[in-house]
Design a protein around this motif. Structure first.
Motif, PDB file in Angstrom:
ATOM      1  N   UNK A   1       0.809  -1.066  -0.002  1.00 28.03           N
ATOM      2  CA  UNK A   1       0.054   0.146  -0.022  1.00 28.03           C
ATOM      3  C   UNK A   1       0.996   1.053   0.075  1.00 28.03           C
ATOM      4  N   UNK A   2       0.416   2.376  -0.672  1.00 28.83           N
ATOM      5  CA  UNK A   2       1.027   3.404  -0.933  1.00 28.83           C
ATOM      6  C   UNK A   2       1.342   4.047   0.457  1.00 28.83           C
ATOM      7  N   UNK A   3       0.414   4.199   1.154  1.00 28.45           N
ATOM      8  CA  UNK A   3       0.475   5.031   2.517  1.00 28.45           C
ATOM      9  C   UNK A   3       1.456   4.423   3.635  1.00 28.45           C
ATOM     10  N   UNK A   4       1.457   3.005   3.417  1.00 29.96           N
ATOM     11  CA  UNK A   4       2.534   2.247   4.447  1.00 29.96           C
ATOM     12  C   UNK A   4       4.053   2.570   3.837  1.00 29.96           C
ATOM     13  N   UNK A   5       4.205   2.621   2.550  1.00 24.04           N
ATOM     14  CA  UNK A   5       5.377   3.120   1.941  1.00 24.04           C
ATOM     15  C   UNK A   5       5.968   4.504   2.264  1.00 24.04           C
ATOM     16  N   UNK A   6       4.804   5.521   2.271  1.00 22.14           N
ATOM     17  CA  UNK A   6       5.232   6.587   2.702  1.00 22.14           C
ATOM     18  C   UNK A   6       5.618   6.713   4.195  1.00 22.14           C
ATOM     19  N   UNK A   7       4.928   5.943   4.915  1.00 21.86           N
ATOM     20  CA  UNK A   7       5.205   6.080   6.377  1.00 21.86           C
ATOM     21  C   UNK A   7       6.646   5.297   6.618  1.00 21.86           C
ATOM     22  N   UNK A   8       7.118   4.397   5.924  1.00 23.88           N
ATOM     23  CA  UNK A   8       8.173   3.856   5.996  1.00 23.88           C
ATOM     24  C   UNK A   8       9.289   4.555   5.524  1.00 23.88           C
ATOM     25  N   UNK A   9       9.035   5.230   4.488  1.00 25.28           N
ATOM     26  CA  UNK A   9      10.204   6.327   4.036  1.00 25.28           C
ATOM     27  C   UNK A   9      10.340   7.303   4.778  1.00 25.28           C
ATOM     28  N   UNK A  10       9.181   8.009   5.471  1.00 27.21           N
ATOM     29  CA  UNK A  10       9.251   9.022   6.607  1.00 27.21           C
ATOM     30  C   UNK A  10      10.038   8.555   7.819  1.00 27.21           C
ATOM     31  N   UNK A  11       9.945   7.236   8.252  1.00 26.68           N
ATOM     32  CA  UNK A  11      10.464   6.695   9.357  1.00 26.68           C
ATOM     33  C   UNK A  11      12.040   6.865   9.064  1.00 26.68           C
ATOM     34  N   UNK A  12      12.322   6.167   7.973  1.00 24.06           N
ATOM     35  CA  UNK A  12      13.711   6.307   7.533  1.00 24.06           C
ATOM     36  C   UNK A  12      14.662   7.640   7.220  1.00 24.06           C
ATOM     37  N   UNK A  13      13.820   8.638   7.134  1.00 19.71           N
ATOM     38  CA  UNK A  13      14.523   9.912   7.062  1.00 19.71           C
ATOM     39  C   UNK A  13      15.273  10.318   7.957  1.00 19.71           C
ATOM     40  N   UNK A  14      16.356  11.198   7.566  1.00 24.07           N
ATOM     41  CA  UNK A  14      17.277  11.666   8.682  1.00 24.07           C
ATOM     42  C   UNK A  14      16.469  13.015   9.105  1.00 24.07           C
ATOM     43  N   UNK A  15      16.781  13.283  10.470  1.00 20.88           N
ATOM     44  CA  UNK A  15      16.140  14.644  10.800  1.00 20.88           C
ATOM     45  C   UNK A  15      17.008  15.583  11.422  1.00 20.88           C
ATOM     46  N   UNK A  16      18.379  15.319  11.053  1.00 18.61           N
ATOM     47  CA  UNK A  16      19.275  16.181  11.540  1.00 18.61           C
ATOM     48  C   UNK A  16      19.389  17.419  10.661  1.00 18.61           C
ATOM     49  N   UNK A  17      20.140  18.541  11.389  1.00 19.19           N
ATOM     50  CA  UNK A  17      20.139  19.676  10.160  1.00 19.19           C
ATOM     51  C   UNK A  17      18.982  20.227   9.530  1.00 19.19           C
ATOM     52  N   UNK A  18      17.762  20.189  10.344  1.00 21.22           N
ATOM     53  CA  UNK A  18      16.528  20.595   9.837  1.00 21.22           C
ATOM     54  C   UNK A  18      16.478  21.908  10.244  1.00 21.22           C
ATOM     55  N   UNK A  19      15.709  22.800   9.392  1.00 22.34           N
ATOM     56  CA  UNK A  19      15.563  24.373   9.690  1.00 22.34           C
ATOM     57  C   UNK A  19      14.192  24.001  10.574  1.00 22.34           C
ATOM     58  N   UNK A  20      13.639  25.256  11.198  1.00 20.03           N
ATOM     59  CA  UNK A  20      12.501  25.305  12.058  1.00 20.03           C
ATOM     60  C   UNK A  20      11.444  24.821  11.151  1.00 20.03           C
ATOM     61  N   UNK A  21      11.224  25.325   9.947  1.00 21.77           N
ATOM     62  CA  UNK A  21      10.005  25.208   9.255  1.00 21.77           C
ATOM     63  C   UNK A  21      10.141  23.738   8.439  1.00 21.77           C
ATOM     64  N   UNK A  22      11.117  23.165   8.275  1.00 14.51           N
ATOM     65  CA  UNK A  22      11.006  21.835   8.047  1.00 14.51           C
ATOM     66  C   UNK A  22      10.714  20.758   9.114  1.00 14.51           C
ATOM     67  N   UNK A  23      10.954  21.219  10.404  1.00 17.79           N
ATOM     68  CA  UNK A  23      10.590  20.468  11.311  1.00 17.79           C
ATOM     69  C   UNK A  23       9.050  20.519  11.590  1.00 17.79           C
TER      70      UNK A  23
END
Length: 73
Positions: A1-23
């Motif tokens: 399912x597309x939604x689960x793939x999006x969630x897994x992709x979001x989970x694997x993203x790095x969250x370092x060096x993000x601006x406030x608007x990115x957060x």
């Protein structure tokens, strides 16, 4: 399912060096993913979906904690 793939992709993203608007955008995206997965979970009661929602919620909490900063006394 597309939604689960999006969630897994979001989970694997790095969250370092993000601006406030990115957060803020990441927090909103996580919330939308969690709510959409919850709708599917209500019908199927699949434990894997619940685990995925829990992991996304933890990541969302970390992002929001960074947004709010440490409280000053």
């Amino acid at each position: 399912m597309k939604l689960i793939k999006e969630a897994l992709e979001f989970e694997s993203r790095k969250m370092s060096n993000m601006s406030t608007s990115d957060r803020v955008a990441a927090s909103r995206e996580a919330k939308a993913l969690i709510l959409n997965i919850n709708e599917i979970y209500k019908e199927s009661k699949d434990a894997a979906l619940m685990d995925l929602m829990k992991r996304l919620t933890e990541k969302k909490k970390k992002i929001e904690k960074r947004l709010k900063g440490t409280p000053t006394i």
